[in-house]
Scaffold this motif. Structure first.
Motif, mmCIF file in Angstrom:
data_model
loop_
_atom_site.group_PDB
_atom_site.id
_atom_site.type_symbol
_atom_site.label_atom_id
_atom_site.label_comp_id
_atom_site.label_asym_id
_atom_site.label_seq_id
_atom_site.Cartn_x
_atom_site.Cartn_y
_atom_site.Cartn_z
ATOM 1 N N LEU A 166 -7.150 13.410 1.683
ATOM 2 C CA LEU A 166 -5.759 13.004 1.469
ATOM 3 C C LEU A 166 -4.782 13.919 2.201
ATOM 4 O O LEU A 166 -3.825 13.442 2.809
ATOM 5 C CB LEU A 166 -5.450 13.003 -0.031
ATOM 6 C CG LEU A 166 -4.039 12.627 -0.435
ATOM 7 C CD1 LEU A 166 -3.749 11.176 -0.039
ATOM 8 C CD2 LEU A 166 -3.828 12.815 -1.915
ATOM 9 N N ASP A 167 -5.021 15.216 2.176
ATOM 10 C CA ASP A 167 -4.095 16.157 2.813
ATOM 11 C C ASP A 167 -3.995 15.916 4.313
ATOM 12 O O ASP A 167 -2.904 15.897 4.878
ATOM 13 C CB ASP A 167 -4.529 17.591 2.546
ATOM 14 C CG ASP A 167 -4.491 17.943 1.067
ATOM 15 O OD1 ASP A 167 -3.875 17.178 0.307
ATOM 16 O OD2 ASP A 167 -5.068 18.966 0.686
ATOM 17 N N CYS A 215 -6.326 -1.455 -4.186
ATOM 18 C CA CYS A 215 -7.193 -0.848 -5.190
ATOM 19 C C CYS A 215 -6.450 0.309 -5.842
ATOM 20 O O CYS A 215 -5.721 1.035 -5.169
ATOM 21 C CB CYS A 215 -8.456 -0.291 -4.540
ATOM 22 S SG CYS A 215 -9.302 -1.403 -3.446
ATOM 23 N N ASN A 216 -6.642 0.471 -7.138
ATOM 24 C CA ASN A 216 -6.089 1.637 -7.832
ATOM 25 C C ASN A 216 -7.106 2.761 -7.727
ATOM 26 O O ASN A 216 -8.238 2.632 -8.211
ATOM 27 C CB ASN A 216 -5.824 1.313 -9.306
ATOM 28 C CG ASN A 216 -4.722 0.299 -9.470
ATOM 29 O OD1 ASN A 216 -3.705 0.372 -8.791
ATOM 30 N ND2 ASN A 216 -4.918 -0.652 -10.359
ATOM 31 N N CYS A 238 0.845 -1.188 0.000
ATOM 32 C CA CYS A 238 0.000 0.000 0.000
ATOM 33 C C CYS A 238 0.885 1.245 0.000
ATOM 34 O O CYS A 238 1.839 1.326 0.769
ATOM 35 C CB CYS A 238 -0.917 -0.029 1.213
ATOM 36 S SG CYS A 238 -1.906 1.462 1.393
ATOM 37 N N ASP A 239 0.569 2.219 -0.865
ATOM 38 C CA ASP A 239 1.359 3.446 -0.959
ATOM 39 C C ASP A 239 1.216 4.334 0.264
ATOM 40 O O ASP A 239 2.105 5.122 0.567
ATOM 41 C CB ASP A 239 0.959 4.249 -2.198
ATOM 42 C CG ASP A 239 1.475 3.634 -3.478
ATOM 43 O OD1 ASP A 239 2.450 2.867 -3.412
ATOM 44 O OD2 ASP A 239 0.898 3.923 -4.552
ATOM 45 N N LEU A 240 0.094 4.238 0.978
ATOM 46 C CA LEU A 240 -0.156 5.146 2.090
ATOM 47 C C LEU A 240 0.094 4.546 3.467
ATOM 48 O O LEU A 240 0.570 5.239 4.356
ATOM 49 C CB LEU A 240 -1.592 5.675 2.024
ATOM 50 C CG LEU A 240 -1.927 6.487 0.775
ATOM 51 C CD1 LEU A 240 -3.371 6.935 0.814
ATOM 52 C CD2 LEU A 240 -1.004 7.668 0.627
ATOM 53 N N SER A 300 -5.369 15.989 -8.758
ATOM 54 C CA SER A 300 -5.638 14.610 -8.353
ATOM 55 C C SER A 300 -4.375 13.769 -8.509
ATOM 56 O O SER A 300 -3.519 14.068 -9.340
ATOM 57 C CB SER A 300 -6.772 14.020 -9.189
ATOM 58 O OG SER A 300 -6.450 14.089 -10.551
ATOM 59 N N VAL A 301 -4.287 12.723 -7.679
ATOM 60 C CA VAL A 301 -3.104 11.871 -7.655
ATOM 61 C C VAL A 301 -3.562 10.418 -7.659
ATOM 62 O O VAL A 301 -4.494 10.057 -6.935
ATOM 63 C CB VAL A 301 -2.261 12.141 -6.385
ATOM 64 C CG1 VAL A 301 -0.973 11.361 -6.425
ATOM 65 C CG2 VAL A 301 -1.987 13.606 -6.215
ATOM 66 N N ARG A 302 -2.907 9.597 -8.466
ATOM 67 C CA ARG A 302 -3.236 8.170 -8.516
ATOM 68 C C ARG A 302 -2.355 7.399 -7.534
ATOM 69 O O ARG A 302 -1.139 7.598 -7.496
ATOM 70 C CB ARG A 302 -3.020 7.611 -9.920
ATOM 71 C CG ARG A 302 -4.082 8.052 -10.910
ATOM 72 C CD ARG A 302 -3.854 7.432 -12.271
ATOM 73 N NE ARG A 302 -3.689 6.000 -12.192
ATOM 74 C CZ ARG A 302 -4.673 5.109 -12.410
ATOM 75 N NH1 ARG A 302 -5.856 5.529 -12.725
ATOM 76 N NH2 ARG A 302 -4.426 3.816 -12.331
#
Length: 103
Positions: free
Chosen positions: A65-66, A34-35, A5-7, A46-48
């Motif tokens: 997101l911020d 999930c993408n 996971c990126d986050l 927006s960011v993918r």
């Protein structure tokens, strides 16, 4: 592409598949990735990302997101997410300096 996971940094875990006869064989527990495209209010773009469903719920719970990136630990974030976090912090400090000079 890694299954991470990126986050949140969630990754593949390993364990045993235990049969009825109590035989154990190795198996993998994959994260539910999930993408998604998330919107940054500060940067107005927006960011993918490739994130887990759990992280998506956390982003929504923290208010976007911020807010999520502001509170997230740097060790858990991917390099792209870390760069985005720095850009958001820079934009916040620039906006604060501009507001202070106007007052």
């Amino acid at each position: 592409m890694s299954r991470r996971c990126d986050l949140t940094g969630k990754a593949v875990l390993t364990g045993n598949l235990v049969s009825h006869s109590n035989r154990k064989t190795k198996r993998r527990f994959l994260p539910n990735l999930c993408n998604v495209t998330l919107e940054s209010e500060t940067l107005k773009r927006s960011v993918r990302f490739r994130v887990s469903a759990n992280a998506l719920k956390s982003v929504d719970h923290r208010g976007g997101l911020d807010a999520f990136l502001k509170k997230a630990r740097d060790e858990d974030l991917s390099p792209r997410a870390l760069e985005l976090k720095r850009q958001i912090a820079k934009a916040h400090s620039a906006a604060a300096a501009e507001a202070a000079s106007a007052a």
